[in-house]
Design a protein around this motif. Structure first.
Motif, mmCIF file in Angstrom:
data_model
loop_
_atom_site.group_PDB
_atom_site.id
_atom_site.type_symbol
_atom_site.label_atom_id
_atom_site.label_comp_id
_atom_site.label_asym_id
_atom_site.label_seq_id
_atom_site.Cartn_x
_atom_site.Cartn_y
_atom_site.Cartn_z
ATOM 1 N N ILE A 239 0.830 -1.208 0.000
ATOM 2 C CA ILE A 239 0.000 0.000 0.000
ATOM 3 C C ILE A 239 0.866 1.259 0.000
ATOM 4 N N ALA A 240 1.929 1.244 0.823
ATOM 5 C CA ALA A 240 2.783 2.436 0.949
ATOM 6 C C ALA A 240 3.432 2.780 -0.385
ATOM 7 N N LYS A 241 3.883 1.765 -1.137
ATOM 8 C CA LYS A 241 4.518 2.036 -2.432
ATOM 9 C C LYS A 241 3.505 2.593 -3.427
ATOM 10 N N ILE A 242 2.305 2.039 -3.427
ATOM 11 C CA ILE A 242 1.260 2.551 -4.322
ATOM 12 C C ILE A 242 0.966 4.010 -3.983
ATOM 13 N N GLN A 243 0.877 4.306 -2.688
ATOM 14 C CA GLN A 243 0.628 5.687 -2.260
ATOM 15 C C GLN A 243 1.767 6.610 -2.686
ATOM 16 N N ASP A 244 3.006 6.119 -2.583
ATOM 17 C CA ASP A 244 4.152 6.941 -2.986
ATOM 18 C C ASP A 244 4.110 7.250 -4.478
ATOM 19 N N ASP A 245 3.745 6.255 -5.282
ATOM 20 C CA ASP A 245 3.655 6.468 -6.731
ATOM 21 C C ASP A 245 2.555 7.477 -7.066
ATOM 22 N N ILE A 246 1.427 7.371 -6.374
ATOM 23 C CA ILE A 246 0.326 8.308 -6.614
ATOM 24 C C ILE A 246 0.705 9.703 -6.127
ATOM 25 N N GLY A 247 1.340 9.775 -4.936
ATOM 26 C CA GLY A 247 1.768 11.068 -4.400
ATOM 27 C C GLY A 247 2.755 11.768 -5.316
ATOM 28 N N LYS A 248 3.663 11.000 -5.896
ATOM 29 C CA LYS A 248 4.629 11.577 -6.839
ATOM 30 C C LYS A 248 3.920 12.112 -8.079
ATOM 31 N N ARG A 249 2.949 11.360 -8.570
ATOM 32 C CA ARG A 249 2.216 11.785 -9.774
ATOM 33 C C ARG A 249 1.399 13.046 -9.513
ATOM 34 N N LEU A 250 0.861 13.176 -8.290
ATOM 35 C CA LEU A 250 0.058 14.346 -7.943
ATOM 36 C C LEU A 250 0.913 15.537 -7.538
ATOM 37 N N GLY A 251 2.214 15.296 -7.328
ATOM 38 C CA GLY A 251 3.110 16.384 -6.941
ATOM 39 C C GLY A 251 2.991 16.779 -5.485
ATOM 40 N N ILE A 252 2.568 15.841 -4.620
ATOM 41 C CA ILE A 252 2.418 16.165 -3.196
ATOM 42 C C ILE A 252 3.434 15.428 -2.330
ATOM 43 N N ASN A 253 4.383 14.733 -2.968
ATOM 44 C CA ASN A 253 5.379 13.981 -2.192
ATOM 45 C C ASN A 253 6.574 14.871 -1.875
ATOM 46 N N ASP A 254 6.389 15.844 -0.990
ATOM 47 C CA ASP A 254 7.463 16.746 -0.612
ATOM 48 C C ASP A 254 8.384 16.075 0.402
ATOM 49 N N ASP A 255 9.273 16.869 1.020
ATOM 50 C CA ASP A 255 10.268 16.316 1.944
ATOM 51 C C ASP A 255 9.640 15.650 3.161
ATOM 52 N N THR A 256 8.430 16.061 3.526
ATOM 53 C CA THR A 256 7.785 15.495 4.713
ATOM 54 C C THR A 256 6.916 14.281 4.390
ATOM 55 N N TRP A 257 6.728 14.011 3.117
ATOM 56 C CA TRP A 257 5.829 12.925 2.702
ATOM 57 C C TRP A 257 6.252 11.586 3.288
ATOM 58 N N CYS A 258 7.546 11.279 3.234
ATOM 59 C CA CYS A 258 8.030 9.976 3.694
ATOM 60 C C CYS A 258 7.846 9.787 5.196
ATOM 61 N N LEU A 259 7.623 10.883 5.928
ATOM 62 C CA LEU A 259 7.435 10.801 7.374
ATOM 63 C C LEU A 259 5.989 10.471 7.741
ATOM 64 N N ASN A 260 5.089 10.566 6.769
ATOM 65 C CA ASN A 260 3.672 10.326 7.037
ATOM 66 C C ASN A 260 3.368 8.838 7.150
ATOM 67 N N SER A 261 2.373 8.510 7.956
ATOM 68 C CA SER A 261 1.883 7.135 8.045
ATOM 69 C C SER A 261 1.015 6.841 6.821
ATOM 70 N N GLU A 262 0.659 5.563 6.635
ATOM 71 C CA GLU A 262 -0.205 5.205 5.511
ATOM 72 C C GLU A 262 -1.547 5.925 5.608
ATOM 73 N N GLU A 263 -2.063 6.076 6.815
ATOM 74 C CA GLU A 263 -3.349 6.760 7.000
ATOM 75 C C GLU A 263 -3.244 8.239 6.608
ATOM 76 N N GLU A 264 -2.121 8.871 6.979
ATOM 77 C CA GLU A 264 -1.924 10.282 6.644
ATOM 78 C C GLU A 264 -1.757 10.468 5.134
ATOM 79 N N LYS A 265 -1.039 9.531 4.506
ATOM 80 C CA LYS A 265 -0.889 9.604 3.048
ATOM 81 C C LYS A 265 -2.234 9.412 2.358
ATOM 82 N N ALA A 266 -3.021 8.472 2.882
ATOM 83 C CA ALA A 266 -4.355 8.227 2.305
ATOM 84 C C ALA A 266 -5.219 9.485 2.403
#
Length: 671
Positions: A239-266
């Motif tokens: 799930i986390a990798k899928i979220q990372d790919d989507i976050g990158k595509r949406l342009g919201i994976n900033d420096d703090t993105w990797c610190l978020n939990s799966e729920e926060e990314k969702a």
């Protein structure tokens, strides 16, 4: 007195009347010359700053960034003021009289007296010298102010908003037009918001999905959708990798993105797709099992979104609650022959070979992957005997079912058998990585060198080039795939990987592969018998330790062990004693690993060791006994003490090491 006054006064007045204008003009002229020199200097500084800004803009363009509006406006003003200043300076320089400066041509309030002369210069007979100086000073201040504005730019480009569609490269296709048309028509129906595409491995599901992706760039649907997102899914759903790919595509994976939990990314993904880009299209390639779209953060409450996924298992379509499912079938014989002809270059062979080629194409069972791989294998065969022998090989297994995954094994094996022994070993090695894994080209070659697959040369680059040549040959044969966006990334088709692991899991085939990469293992007790395996991949799990009480054989046959990207904290000494045949050991990206046991000295055959991204502090004394080590990766081992670095000098005479963030190693002999 009055007489003398009456006599000399008129003369004195006349003398002063004559001298004062000259003195005044000389003073003003000197002041004008000084300011012209300052203006020249300021203009040069402005040009230099403009060139710096343009260079930064070009660099940003390469990264897909866009210019800031303030920078565009600044460059426009620089262009105008440069033109005006050049004219002003040119007129001043062409004048014989330093005081005879013409009017500023950029002035919009020129008087009727300031008119063009027949020589092309501006006549300024009515402008005082003082006024001329003021014009130069005014232009000087304008240039300096513009230069100062350029110095205040924090950045000249910003990240561009993501494009609606990132098009995928597709080779020429055969037999997919009808299925594509049916799928697209279904997708454009409002009621079909969740579409499943299923079919056997290698049948063309990913190609069909890529064609669908590209159709969203057509003018007919322009403006109807906000964004199209492509995600390649691994066999074990991450799930986390899928979220990372989507976050990158949406342009919201900033420096703090990797610190978020799966729920926060969702939550962030749902926020963007609900309120900012509600007309989204999500394309999920290669689902092996049901995945919770809500856990990822995909909002399914709207009416204008689309979700399309591909899978080998039709049951997955049902579990995903699709609104419609579409099967991708094997090719009809005519389409299969056209695809095979293209890959095997059959247009260049004679009639006799062409007849044999048709029979070979039939043995591929209409499976596009088999047709492509087999066709490319036969493309270099020029005699009828070679084609006949290949057909006999393919027909030697009559019990296999053509057109099925079980039956296609024998067809794909033909391409494997045509590789030389070195290429075979290198190719099979790629199956150690997880499904859908992007393999770094340079890292792969380093593994091969460590395994002694490639003959070493005193010049390291020449050795690596041999590895790159093997990669090129495997890509040419379609046994490996190159990432279209990066020449550095490689991957292996899932079906081909399955065939390799099927072969390498049989004891009678020689080397035994045990691959449980990304299998959600937390301890070694889930790993099968260690006695028979020669190569093992346990990467991308959550294994925390390798305990002393584990039942290891007295002497394992293991030569290769991948343990990267786990959560290792401790490795027992008993483990290294049992693994003395190890040649390649990858412990990279274990951020909690701080020490190695003294028994690492037992790994006397070790040639490749990666500790990248670990917290290792010191090497044990026994580390110096690893004299066969030729590759040691210590990048991002920030805790490592200098005393341990000095120990490295006592190792192999051909040690290549990576320390810090740069590759400082070499293959030059130790002196």
């Amino acid at each position: 007195m009055e007489f003398w006054t009456s006599v000399f006064a008129p003369s004195i007045v006349a003398l002063f009347a004559f001298l004062l204008p000259c003195l005044y003009d000389n003073v003003v002229g000197c002041k004008l010359g000084e300011n012209i020199e300052l203006l020249n200097t300021a203009l040069g500084e402005l040009r230099a700053k403009r060139d710096d800004v343009v260079f930064q803009l070009d660099a940003g363009k390469v990264k897909g960034e866009q210019r800031q509006a303030t920078v565009v406006e600044w460059l426009s003003k620089v262009k105008l003021i440069e033109t005006d200043t050049n004219r002003l300076l040119g007129v001043a320089a062409s004048s014989q009289d330093p005081c005879a400066l013409r009017a500023d041509v950029s002035s919009n309030d020129a008087s009727p007296d300031e008119r063009m002369s027949t020589s092309g210069c501006w006549c300024t007979d009515n402008i005082s010298p003082c006024c001329r100086v003021h014009k130069v000073i005014k232009k000087l201040n304008e240039v300096r102010d513009l230069c100062s504005r350029g110095e205040r730019f924090d950045a000249v480009t910003v990240q561009a908003p993501p494009p609606v569609v990132i098009q995928k490269f597709c080779d020429k296709t055969f037999g997919l037009d009808t299925t594509l048309e049916k799928t697209w028509k279904s997708l454009m129906t409002d009621r079909n918001r969740l579409l499943g595409i299923y079919g056997m491995g290698g049948v063309g599901k990913t190609t069909l999905l890529a064609l669908i992706n590209n159709k969203f760039a057509n003018p007919e649907v322009k403006g109807k959708f906000d964004i199209v997102i492509w995600v390649k899914v691994s066999k074990v759903v991450d799930i986390a990798k899928i979220q990372d790919d989507i976050g990158k595509r949406l342009g919201i994976n900033d420096d703090t993105w990797c610190l978020n939990s799966e729920e926060e990314k969702a939550f962030e993904i749902s926020r963007v797709l609900s309120s900012i880009k509600p007309r989204f299209v999500l394309l999920l390639d290669n689902l092996w099992d049901e995945v919770s779209l809500s856990d990822i953060g995909i909002p399914l409450t709207g009416t204008e979104f689309r979700v399309v996924f591909t899978t080998r298992d039709r049951d997955v379509c049902g579990r995903m609650k699709k609104t419609e499912e579409i099967e991708v079938k094997v090719l009809e014989e005519a389409d299969a022959w056209e695809l095979f002809k293209l890959q095997a270059q059959c247009s260049m062979v004679n009639r006799e070979i062409s007849q044999v080629a048709r029979q070979i194409a039939v043995t591929c069972g209409g499976l596009p992957l088999a047709l492509v791989v087999t066709g490319k294998t036969m493309a270099c065969k020029t005699t009828e005997d070679e084609w006949v022998r290949a057909l006999e090989d393919l027909e030697s297994s009559p019990g296999e079912l053509r057109g099925t995954e079980r039956g296609i094994f024998h067809v794909l094996k033909l391409s494997f058998d045509h590789l030389d022994e070195t290429a075979k070993k290198c190719f099979q090695y790629c199956a150690l990585f997880p499904k859908a894994h992007n393999i770094n080209r340079d890292e792969l070659v380093e593994y091969w060198i460590g395994e002694k697959f490639i003959t070493e040369d005193r010049e390291r680059q020449r050795t690596k080039n041999r590895g790159y040549n093997i990669i090129d040959a495997l890509v040419q044969a379609s046994l490996l795939l190159k990432d279209g966006e990066s020449e550095q990334k490689l991957s292996m088709h899932d079906m081909i990987r399955d065939i390799v692991l099927r072969v390498r899991s049989k004891p009678e085939e020689g080397e035994i592969f045990v691959v449980q990469a990304g299998a959600e293992l937390s301890e070694l007790s889930h790993v099968p018998d260690w006695t028979s395996a020669t190569k093992m991949s346990l990467m991308n799990n959550t294994i925390k330790d390798i305990p002393d009480d584990h039942e290891f054989p007295d002497q394992a046959r293991l030569v290769t062990l991948f343990l990267q990207n786990n959560k290792l904290v401790e490795i027992s000494g008993k483990f290294f004693v049992a693994m003395s045949y190890l040649v390649v050991l990858d412990l990279s990206r274990n951020p909690y690993l701080t020490e190695l046991p003294e028994e690492i000295s037992e790994l006397v055959s070790l040639r490749y060791l990666s500790l990248l991204g670990t917290m290792i502090k010191d090497f044990p004394e026994g580390f110096g006994k690893l004299t066969r080590l030729i590759h040691l990766d210590l990048e991002s081992t920030y805790n490592l003490q200098s005393t341990s670095l000095r120990m490295i000098s006592r190792l192999s005479s051909f040690l290549k090491k990576r320390i810090g963030r740069e590759d400082r190693g070499s293959m030059s002999p130790r002196t």
